[in-house]
Design an enzyme around this catalytic site. Structure first.
Site, mmCIF file in Angstrom:
data_model
loop_
_atom_site.group_PDB
_atom_site.id
_atom_site.type_symbol
_atom_site.label_atom_id
_atom_site.label_comp_id
_atom_site.label_asym_id
_atom_site.label_seq_id
_atom_site.Cartn_x
_atom_site.Cartn_y
_atom_site.Cartn_z
ATOM 1 C CB CYS B 100 71.129 18.376 70.785
ATOM 2 S SG CYS B 100 70.480 19.192 72.239
ATOM 3 C CB CYS B 104 64.332 18.240 76.057
ATOM 4 S SG CYS B 104 66.085 17.912 76.028
ATOM 5 C CB THR B 191 72.160 21.896 76.382
ATOM 6 O OG1 THR B 191 73.130 20.884 76.626
ATOM 7 C CG2 THR B 191 71.439 21.621 75.090
ATOM 8 C CD GLU B 258 75.971 21.096 74.728
ATOM 9 O OE1 GLU B 258 76.653 21.212 73.693
ATOM 10 O OE2 GLU B 258 74.914 20.424 74.758
ATOM 11 C CG HIS B 293 67.398 15.700 80.783
ATOM 12 N ND1 HIS B 293 66.722 16.430 79.829
ATOM 13 C CD2 HIS B 293 68.725 15.895 80.515
ATOM 14 C CE1 HIS B 293 67.591 17.042 79.045
ATOM 15 N NE2 HIS B 293 68.815 16.729 79.427
ATOM 16 C CE1 TYR B 297 69.406 12.774 77.592
ATOM 17 C CE2 TYR B 297 71.224 11.869 76.336
ATOM 18 C CZ TYR B 297 70.694 12.879 77.098
ATOM 19 O OH TYR B 297 71.428 13.998 77.356
ATOM 20 C CB CYS B 300 66.665 13.196 71.500
ATOM 21 S SG CYS B 300 67.674 12.787 72.922
ATOM 22 C CD GLU B 444 74.009 14.747 74.612
ATOM 23 O OE1 GLU B 444 73.754 13.783 73.888
ATOM 24 O OE2 GLU B 444 73.234 15.166 75.490
#
Lengths: 97, 482
Positions: B100, B104, B191, B258, B293, B297, B300, B444
């Site tokens: 990550c 974003c 994050t 995080e 969001h 996925y 990423c 995650e």
């Protein structure tokens, strides 16, 4: 005689199936009679060469009124080309300008 | 646009308070802390790659506010093409980091807020959109990394915010005056927060009038007075205090570094407040953010899965079973899953459309289906990777053993695979596979951008079961049923 000016534009390389930097380096090596620029830095060129790292070929096409050559790992200007012939074919296309 | 080095330097200038294992870190040096530096390296890639002609087609765009070239992470989507490029950009950065890169969340927050503030102003006569535009110009001009801050601690999940025994379990406004507001509470799972410049605070849920103090959106510097951050633990994080191999991905780390962010009476001036009591728009804000969001996925995690697939294949080659039919079959299955995830992200982007504010929004049904697939298919991809990798992933000795003058020779000898591949290389790939397919990396995928049930609720609402029933009845020739 003025040398040919070629502008290079890359796609964003989200599917790197072809090493476009290597392709560019081959062009630099084999085309001493041409000048190469990154198109984003110099738009005053004769030819725009768009290098796509995968067959989707989604690199955005900037506004350009001259000759544009579009390369993917298996095509040059949408014509099928074997991978090992890509550099030769691109040089041929540039020289035809 | 900032370079990677300028980004790092800018982080040293903050007066941020970060606690890690009970100790307050020096704000000038925390980005070098072994627990944090990988996440900084990963976020720095979003700056470095934007400077590289090879990546600029995805990494940069033109500001619709100023006409200047900007980092895509600071932009507002102006077309379906922008939505698609976002997904491709995420996949590409994941291919280069294997983890990550955190940027974003703020990107999605500002894109949601852009349309929500516009619609809110039209209906209620507020002035939030103009404030947001001013803030956005500042964000773009300074190429900021802005953390998105949504999830509240929530306490007793069966109770609304105002019903909680402790009112601070959801971030809320505790004071207002002519200069601004004061907020209190905490945000979980933050994050990239400790290596950001600012945070964009959002409500965690849709609220009714009784909870209007909790309907708050605002931007705050991460080092504003009253804010502390407590860095989260990760699986095997003490390995970061040792050498390199056992970390698996020593340069970029795992997931997003995080933390929990505590907001203890933090003052926010009105020019940075974008919602304050307009509870009717809190649900819209949450939903839009969630959909943007969830769009991410397949990009990423698609890229992260590419690395897992590559590592599994390389480890099989290094161990001499890369050509086995069942291995090829498993790798193909992993590819199928990874590309399925990517398809969903591309699809929800391609079906995007403009909002009333003019910016583009993803198709929410497809975005939610895509993220729900992530909560399953990543586990399957990782299960297959562990199947291919073998028990080695769980039992291999440490880098220290490999380097040991006394026993290193045994590690060299007995962890050797095929001839010509150094034992150390095989250990490196095995460790990478271990860290990418277990622990925090898996959790995650389950809960990032919302837990699976949240996606199910949304797609069940959007899928229109009634129309499917009607179509079925029509095709079956049923005339009597209503």
């Amino acid at each position: 005689m003025n040398s040919l000016k070629v502008g290079i534009k890359y796609c964003g390389h989200c599917q790197p199936q072809m090493d476009t930097k290597e392709l560019y380096e081959q062009l630099l090596l084999q085309m001493k009679d041409a000048e190469f620029f990154y198109f984003a830095l110099n738009e005053n060129v004769d030819i725009l060469l768009i290098l796509n790292a995968c067959q989707v070929g989604c690199a955005s096409r900037p506004k350009f009124h001259g000759r544009t050559i579009i390369v993917t790992p298996n095509e040059v200007d949408y014509w099928p080309v074997e991978k090992q012939d890509i550099v030769r074919k691109v040089i041929e296309k540039i020289r035809k300008y | 646009m900032k370079t990677g080095q300028e980004y790092r330097d800018s982080l040293r200038g903050r007066n941020i308070k970060v606690y890690l294992k009970g100790q307050l870190l020096d704000s000038k040096e925390l980005i070098d802390h072994p627990f944090i530096r990988g996440h900084v390296n990963s976020a720095a890639m979003t700056y470095e790659m934007a400077q590289d002609p090879q990546y600029e087609d995805l990494m940069t765009t033109t500001s619709h506010l100023t006409g200047k070239k900007i980092n895509r992470f600071t932009s507002i989507h102006q077309s379906v093409g922008d939505l698609v490029k976002k997904v491709k950009m995420l996949r590409m950065i994941s291919l280069n980091t294997g983890t990550c890169y955190q940027r974003c969340v703020g990107f999605d927050a500002v894109n949601s807020l852009y349309s929500v503030t516009f619609e809110m102003d039209q209906k209620l006569g507020t002035n939030y959109h103009a404030r947001l535009l001013d803030y956005l110009k500042y964000w773009q001009e300074n190429d900021l990394m802005v953390a998105g801050a949504m999830t509240d601690p929530k306490g007793d999940r069966s109770l609304r915010p105002s019903q909680q025994a402790d009112p601070d379990l959801f971030v809320h406004v505790v004071k207002k005056d002519d200069k601004g507001i004061v907020i209190r509470g905490a945000k979980f799972h933050m994050t990239g927060m400790v290596n950001s410049h600012e945070m964009l605070i959002m409500p965690t849920s849709g609220y009714g009038e009784e909870d209007k103090d909790y309907a708050v959106c605002c931007a705050v510097p991460v080092d504003a007075p009253g804010i502390i951050h407590i860095f989260g633990r990760q699986t095997n994080d003490d390995r970061k205090m040792e050498g390199e191999i056992d970390q698996g991905n020593a340069r970029f780390g795992v997931v997003g570094g995080e933390c929990v962010t505590v907001l203890e009476d933090v003052f926010v001036p009105w020019e940075r407040v974008f919602m304050c009591g307009e509870y009717q728009y809190s649900g819209m804000m949450v939903e839009r953010f969630a959909c943007y969001h969830r769009q991410n996925y397949g990009g990423c995690k698609g890229g992260v899965s590419d690395i897992v697939i590559g590592a599994a294949a390389v480890l099989a080659d290094m161990s001499g079973y890369g050509k086995a039919t069942h291995i090829k079959d498993k790798l193909n299955e992993m590819i199928h899953h990874a590309e399925t995830l990517y398809c969903c992200s591309i699809a929800c982007s391609s079906e995007g459309k403009p909002t009333a504010a003019g910016n583009y929004y993803v198709d929410p049904l497809l975005a939610n289906v895509g993220k729900h697939n992530v909560t399953k298919l990543i586990y399957e991809i990782d299960r297959l990777a562990q199947d291919i990798g073998g028990g080695l992933l769980a039992t291999m000795p440490s880098e220290s053993d490999l380097r040991s003058p006394e026993i290193g020779k045994y590690i060299e000898k007995y962890y050797k695979g095929v001839e010509g591949v150094p034992t150390e290389d095989r250990m490196r790939v095995a460790r990478l596979l271990e860290v990418m397919t277990g622990g925090v990396a898996l959790v995650e995928s389950m809960h990032g951008a919302g837990s699976p049930q949240a996606q199910k609720v949304m797609y069940s609402k959007l899928a229109n079961l009634q129309s499917k029933k009607q179509c079925a009845l029509k095709i079956a020739g049923v005339k009597s049923s209503k």
